[in-house]
Design an enzyme around this catalytic site. Structure first.
Site, PDB file in Angstrom:
ATOM      1  N   GLY A 127     -22.719  13.385  -3.917  1.00  0.00           N
ATOM      2  CA  GLY A 127     -23.435  14.597  -4.055  1.00  0.00           C
ATOM      3  C   GLY A 127     -24.129  15.132  -2.950  1.00  0.00           C
TER       4      GLY A 127
ATOM      5  N   GLY B 213       3.588   0.428  -5.494  1.00  0.00           N
ATOM      6  CA  GLY B 213       3.906  -0.842  -6.113  1.00  0.00           C
ATOM      7  C   GLY B 213       3.468  -0.746  -7.613  1.00  0.00           C
TER       8      GLY B 213
ATOM      9  N   GLU C 252       0.733  -1.228   0.012  1.00  0.00           N
ATOM     10  CA  GLU C 252      -0.094   0.017   0.074  1.00  0.00           C
ATOM     11  C   GLU C 252       0.948   1.222   0.044  1.00  0.00           C
ATOM     12  OE1 GLU C 252      -2.410   2.906  -0.032  1.00  0.00           O
ATOM     13  OE2 GLU C 252      -3.357   0.886  -0.158  1.00  0.00           O
TER      14      GLU C 252
ATOM     15  N   HIS D 238     -41.850  -3.353  19.583  1.00  0.00           N
ATOM     16  CA  HIS D 238     -42.507  -2.052  19.536  1.00  0.00           C
ATOM     17  C   HIS D 238     -42.198  -1.305  21.018  1.00  0.00           C
ATOM     18  CE1 HIS D 238     -45.937   0.799  19.042  1.00  0.00           C
ATOM     19  NE2 HIS D 238     -46.203   0.489  20.575  1.00  0.00           N
TER      20      HIS D 238
ATOM     21  N   GLY E 186     -18.943  10.926  -9.228  1.00  0.00           N
ATOM     22  CA  GLY E 186     -18.519   9.825  -9.097  1.00  0.00           C
ATOM     23  C   GLY E 186     -16.926   9.410  -9.298  1.00  0.00           C
TER      24      GLY E 186
END
EC number: 1.8.1.4
Length: 462
Positions: A184, A118, A38, A439, A266
């Protein structure tokens, strides 16, 4: 490049986000020798720049709204303002605690963690930090980054992405948000709670356009009530700097001005320049193509998460990573039913769903074979106490199973677990109606909706 041939891992994972680290943890648990590579921090987008920080901002916004509205509950409180530095301190504290825990998990499972950028160097190796890491199998999990449009340059100042929005050092006076999908509407909701004048621009005809149309319409009604403005059905044309902000022009000539423009259209895959094509991996528009078992066309390479063209959700990444680890460990695996994955948009009110929309059901089964029922949260005691409105919509194949559950209202994301079981176990309305829900809870609304669909409504009209 130093070739460390003395160690050949069972699995080398490129990318430590949701999909990558889930595969590492599960693989190590099953006895695989795993290397996890990572370049930034384990946890990836979800933990550091996505799910967790955005929900922390939304919760801070919820607290602000509760202070504003406290008198309707008989509590006298005043909101002095938003301390954005304090909000970030709270948000970063949540992230830091989870990050520390995740680091501990990776270490405890004896995963070889390599920090560095990497690059796939062959079907069985990744180069990182001047070292060649060999593996019997390689998993690509390099994730995604915010997308923009041609000619629209994100400068991090007036025109920003969600990454910038999460570390903004102020509450903007006004904002135009380009994109009415999950990202958004979540930022629109949080910023409105903080006091920002918000306008969403969405080219399609509804907010959260992938959801059932009735859910979109309910959210639009709620946003209007909150004073969140939106323009639907017309696409973006251009953005220009003004003296102290940004002017956005749409294809029909309509203009909007604000202090900042958030580009929330996106996220796109991170795959360029990482050696994927050179290794022969089949790709389409930057996405790595996989089969239902997350296998690429190269036998020694798999891919998961936002890098592949499946739902861009952290829990999907987890499931895909686990699937790969279990397959490589020799366990029997089952392909993921993506329709059966719960989806939640954490705005106020929340939008949660699992299964297919009414329109999709009619397309698959025929309009005369589909039954839809709506249960208004006005009949639910707990929702009334909380002061939330909304509804639960069930989509059923006539005389058959429930194939879609669509919910709008505060805390509906917490109800989607039961909805997931209903869909994935192909439950009949009468079977769910037999279950006794506590309930007063909001989960009771899901039970009441199935009672009504089974032909024996209790707290709703026939």
């Amino acid at each position: 490049m130093a070739n460390d041939a003395s160690t050949v891992f069972d699995l080398v994972i490129l990318g430590g986000g949701s999909g990558g680290y889930a595969a590492a943890l599960r693989g190590a648990q099953l006895g695989l020798d795993v290397a996890l590579i990572e370049k930034d921090k384990v946890g990836g987008t979800c933990l550091h720049r996505g799910c967790i920080p955005t929900k922390a901002l939304l919760h801070a916004g919820e607290i602000a709204d509760q202070a504003r509205e406290s008198e309707q509950f008989g509590v006298k409180a005043t909101l002095e303002g938003i301390d954005i530095a304090g909000v970030h301190k709270y948000k970063d504290g949540v992230i830091a605690g989870l990050y520390k825990g995740l680091q501990g998990l990776v270490a405890s499972r004896k995963v070889t963690y390599i920090e560095g950028e990497g690059r796939l160097s062959s079907p069985t190796s990744v180069d990182v930090n001047g070292r060649r890491v060999q593996g019997r199998h390689v998993l690509l999990a390099t994730g995604s980054v915010p997308k923009s449009l041609p000619g629209l340059e994100i400068d991090g100042d007036r025109i920003i992405s969600s990454d910038h929005a999460l570390v903004l050092d102020r509450v903007p006076k006004s904002a135009v948000i380009l994109g009415g999908g999950v990202i958004g509407v979540e930022f629109a909701s949080a910023w409105k709670s903080f006091g920002t004048d918000v306008t969403i621009v969405e080219g399609l005809k509804h907010l959260v356009p992938v959801e059932d149309e009735s859910s979109s319409k309910l959210l639009e009604r709620a946003f209007r009530k909150r004073g969140i403005k939106f323009n639907l059905g017309t696409f973006f044309e251009k953005a220009e700097y003004t003296q102290d902000g940004v002017k956005v022009t749409l294809a029909d000539g309509k203009e909007f001005e604000a202090e900042i423009l958030l580009v929330a259209i996106g996220r796109g895959p991170v795959s360029q320049g990482l050696g994927y094509e050179e290794a022969g991996v089949a790709m389409d528009r930057g996405y790595v193509l996989v089969d239902e078992y997350m296998r690429t066309n190269v036998p020694t390479i798999s891919a998961v998460g936002d890098l592949v063209p499946t739902l861009q959700l952290a829990h999907v990444g987890f499931a895909e990573g686990i699937l790969v680890a279990e397959r490589l460990a020799g366990l029997k695996t089952v392909p993921i039913d993506y329709d059966g994955v719960p989806r939640v948009t954490y705005c106020h009110p929340e939008v949660a769903s699992v299964g297919i929309t009414e329109a999709k059901a009619k397309e698959i089964y025929g309009a005369d074979k589909v039954v839809a029922l709506k249960y208004n949260l006005a009949g639910n005691g707990r929702s009334k106490i909380l002061g939330t409105t909304g509804e639960i919509k069930l989509v059923q194949v006539k005389d058959g199973a429930v194939v879609g559950v669509h919910m709008v209202g505060d805390r509906m994301g917490e109800q989607v677990g039961e909805a997931q079981l209903i869909y994935n176990w192909e439950a009949l309305p009468a079977e769910v109606a037999q279950l006794i829900h506590a309930h007063p809870t909001q989960s009771e609304a899901l039970g009441e909706a199935h009672l009504a669909l089974a032909g024996k409504p209790l707290h709703s009209h026939d």
